[in-house]
Design a protein around this motif. Sequence first.
Motif, PDB file in Angstrom:
ATOM      1  N   LYS A   1       0.832  -1.211   0.000  1.00  0.00           N
ATOM      2  CA  LYS A   1       0.000   0.000   0.000  1.00  0.00           C
ATOM      3  C   LYS A   1       0.863   1.255   0.000  1.00  0.00           C
ATOM      4  O   LYS A   1       0.646   2.171  -0.804  1.00  0.00           O
ATOM      5  CB  LYS A   1      -0.910  -0.012   1.246  1.00  0.00           C
ATOM      6  N   TRP A   2       1.859   1.305   0.881  1.00  0.00           N
ATOM      7  CA  TRP A   2       2.688   2.505   1.001  1.00  0.00           C
ATOM      8  C   TRP A   2       3.657   2.649  -0.161  1.00  0.00           C
ATOM      9  O   TRP A   2       3.948   3.763  -0.588  1.00  0.00           O
ATOM     10  CB  TRP A   2       3.389   2.544   2.353  1.00  0.00           C
ATOM     11  N   VAL A   3       4.120   1.537  -0.704  1.00  0.00           N
ATOM     12  CA  VAL A   3       4.976   1.596  -1.899  1.00  0.00           C
ATOM     13  C   VAL A   3       4.166   2.120  -3.085  1.00  0.00           C
ATOM     14  O   VAL A   3       4.643   2.962  -3.857  1.00  0.00           O
ATOM     15  CB  VAL A   3       5.594   0.213  -2.203  1.00  0.00           C
ATOM     16  N   THR A   4       2.926   1.659  -3.213  1.00  0.00           N
ATOM     17  CA  THR A   4       2.050   2.119  -4.295  1.00  0.00           C
ATOM     18  C   THR A   4       1.770   3.612  -4.167  1.00  0.00           C
ATOM     19  O   THR A   4       1.789   4.346  -5.157  1.00  0.00           O
ATOM     20  CB  THR A   4       0.738   1.317  -4.292  1.00  0.00           C
ATOM     21  N   LYS A   5       1.516   4.077  -2.945  1.00  0.00           N
ATOM     22  CA  LYS A   5       1.270   5.506  -2.735  1.00  0.00           C
ATOM     23  C   LYS A   5       2.521   6.327  -3.076  1.00  0.00           C
ATOM     24  O   LYS A   5       2.421   7.405  -3.662  1.00  0.00           O
ATOM     25  CB  LYS A   5       0.826   5.774  -1.292  1.00  0.00           C
ATOM     26  N   THR A   6       3.679   5.825  -2.712  1.00  0.00           N
ATOM     27  CA  THR A   6       4.927   6.521  -3.046  1.00  0.00           C
ATOM     28  C   THR A   6       5.111   6.585  -4.557  1.00  0.00           C
ATOM     29  O   THR A   6       5.472   7.639  -5.102  1.00  0.00           O
ATOM     30  CB  THR A   6       6.133   5.813  -2.393  1.00  0.00           C
ATOM     31  N   ASP A   7       4.849   5.474  -5.240  1.00  0.00           N
ATOM     32  CA  ASP A   7       4.958   5.459  -6.705  1.00  0.00           C
ATOM     33  C   ASP A   7       4.013   6.463  -7.345  1.00  0.00           C
ATOM     34  O   ASP A   7       4.382   7.167  -8.288  1.00  0.00           O
ATOM     35  CB  ASP A   7       4.670   4.058  -7.252  1.00  0.00           C
ATOM     36  N   ALA A   8       2.787   6.547  -6.836  1.00  0.00           N
ATOM     37  CA  ALA A   8       1.817   7.502  -7.380  1.00  0.00           C
ATOM     38  C   ALA A   8       2.297   8.940  -7.155  1.00  0.00           C
ATOM     39  O   ALA A   8       2.134   9.802  -8.028  1.00  0.00           O
ATOM     40  CB  ALA A   8       0.446   7.291  -6.736  1.00  0.00           C
ATOM     41  N   LEU A   9       2.897   9.191  -6.005  1.00  0.00           N
ATOM     42  CA  LEU A   9       3.411  10.533  -5.725  1.00  0.00           C
ATOM     43  C   LEU A   9       4.576  10.864  -6.661  1.00  0.00           C
ATOM     44  O   LEU A   9       4.676  11.986  -7.167  1.00  0.00           O
ATOM     45  CB  LEU A   9       3.853  10.627  -4.259  1.00  0.00           C
ATOM     46  N   LEU A  10       5.428   9.894  -6.918  1.00  0.00           N
ATOM     47  CA  LEU A  10       6.537  10.119  -7.842  1.00  0.00           C
ATOM     48  C   LEU A  10       6.030  10.340  -9.267  1.00  0.00           C
ATOM     49  O   LEU A  10       6.594  11.155 -10.009  1.00  0.00           O
ATOM     50  CB  LEU A  10       7.523   8.958  -7.771  1.00  0.00           C
ATOM     51  N   ASP A  11       4.966   9.640  -9.637  1.00  0.00           N
ATOM     52  CA  ASP A  11       4.346   9.887 -10.942  1.00  0.00           C
ATOM     53  C   ASP A  11       3.829  11.318 -11.029  1.00  0.00           C
ATOM     54  O   ASP A  11       3.952  11.969 -12.062  1.00  0.00           O
ATOM     55  CB  ASP A  11       3.199   8.905 -11.201  1.00  0.00           C
ATOM     56  N   MET A  12       3.237  11.800  -9.951  1.00  0.00           N
ATOM     57  CA  MET A  12       2.760  13.177  -9.918  1.00  0.00           C
ATOM     58  C   MET A  12       3.928  14.143 -10.109  1.00  0.00           C
ATOM     59  O   MET A  12       3.829  15.121 -10.835  1.00  0.00           O
ATOM     60  CB  MET A  12       2.053  13.475  -8.591  1.00  0.00           C
ATOM     61  N   SER A  13       5.057  13.839  -9.491  1.00  0.00           N
ATOM     62  CA  SER A  13       6.213  14.724  -9.630  1.00  0.00           C
ATOM     63  C   SER A  13       6.698  14.769 -11.071  1.00  0.00           C
ATOM     64  O   SER A  13       7.122  15.821 -11.565  1.00  0.00           O
ATOM     65  CB  SER A  13       7.344  14.310  -8.690  1.00  0.00           C
ATOM     66  N   LYS A  14       6.594  13.654 -11.769  1.00  0.00           N
ATOM     67  CA  LYS A  14       6.962  13.639 -13.191  1.00  0.00           C
ATOM     68  C   LYS A  14       6.018  14.514 -14.011  1.00  0.00           C
ATOM     69  O   LYS A  14       6.455  15.238 -14.903  1.00  0.00           O
ATOM     70  CB  LYS A  14       6.952  12.205 -13.726  1.00  0.00           C
ATOM     71  N   ARG A  15       4.727  14.443 -13.687  1.00  0.00           N
ATOM     72  CA  ARG A  15       3.755  15.305 -14.396  1.00  0.00           C
ATOM     73  C   ARG A  15       4.059  16.774 -14.152  1.00  0.00           C
ATOM     74  O   ARG A  15       3.990  17.596 -15.067  1.00  0.00           O
ATOM     75  CB  ARG A  15       2.323  14.995 -13.933  1.00  0.00           C
ATOM     76  N   VAL A  16       4.398  17.102 -12.905  1.00  0.00           N
ATOM     77  CA  VAL A  16       4.709  18.494 -12.574  1.00  0.00           C
ATOM     78  C   VAL A  16       5.940  18.949 -13.326  1.00  0.00           C
ATOM     79  O   VAL A  16       5.972  20.041 -13.903  1.00  0.00           O
ATOM     80  CB  VAL A  16       4.884  18.672 -11.043  1.00  0.00           C
ATOM     81  N   MET A  17       6.962  18.091 -13.361  1.00  0.00           N
ATOM     82  CA  MET A  17       8.186  18.443 -14.085  1.00  0.00           C
ATOM     83  C   MET A  17       7.915  18.634 -15.576  1.00  0.00           C
ATOM     84  O   MET A  17       8.378  19.591 -16.182  1.00  0.00           O
ATOM     85  CB  MET A  17       9.240  17.355 -13.898  1.00  0.00           C
ATOM     86  N   ARG A  18       7.150  17.735 -16.158  1.00  0.00           N
ATOM     87  CA  ARG A  18       6.844  17.833 -17.593  1.00  0.00           C
ATOM     88  C   ARG A  18       6.024  19.079 -17.902  1.00  0.00           C
ATOM     89  O   ARG A  18       6.255  19.736 -18.911  1.00  0.00           O
ATOM     90  CB  ARG A  18       6.113  16.584 -18.057  1.00  0.00           C
ATOM     91  N   SER A  19       5.085  19.398 -17.042  1.00  0.00           N
ATOM     92  CA  SER A  19       4.251  20.582 -17.302  1.00  0.00           C
ATOM     93  C   SER A  19       5.074  21.865 -17.178  1.00  0.00           C
ATOM     94  O   SER A  19       4.803  22.840 -17.846  1.00  0.00           O
ATOM     95  CB  SER A  19       3.068  20.631 -16.344  1.00  0.00           C
ATOM     96  N   GLY A  20       6.104  21.825 -16.364  1.00  0.00           N
ATOM     97  CA  GLY A  20       6.968  22.984 -16.202  1.00  0.00           C
ATOM     98  C   GLY A  20       7.867  23.217 -17.388  1.00  0.00           C
ATOM     99  O   GLY A  20       8.364  24.317 -17.622  1.00  0.00           O
TER     100      GLY A  20
END
Length: 140
Positions: free
Chosen positions: A118-137
């Motif tokens: 559960k916590w590994v999956t949540k961490t992965d989702a957060l890292l995916d969000m960081s990639k989206r933020v980086m790409r949008s920037g």
Amino acid sequence: MFGSLFKKKDTQRHPSAVPKEGNQSLSTTEAAALTKKVAALTTQIEQITDDKDKRHLLYNQLGATQVKLGNDLEAIAAYEASVKDKEEFGDAYNALLNLYETQRKQAAKAKNDDDIQKWVTKTDALLDMSKRVMRSGFGC
């Protein structure tokens, strides 16, 4: 000539720069004040329906207050709501990474594979969000 290259490194561990705050060092008065602050922030959040930026900031404050009280799961919920309102690097992102890791370690210590996942999956989702933020920037 190469003598210093092969010397053993200092194995002394340095404490982390950010100490874990918890309710262990809070007085009864401090805990009561923080609990009152949680209630006030929750009320403010409930009253804001259309201003995601303001609600995002209030959720960050709520998460930080919950961490000070030692309520990690409540802090996670607040920070996740903050990130849902506004995906960005910042307090919520950093706090969530730390809180997820803490929860994963606790699950590993308890040998609870479901919670670890559960916590590994949540961490992965957060890292995916960081990639989206980086790409949008970068206009990708």
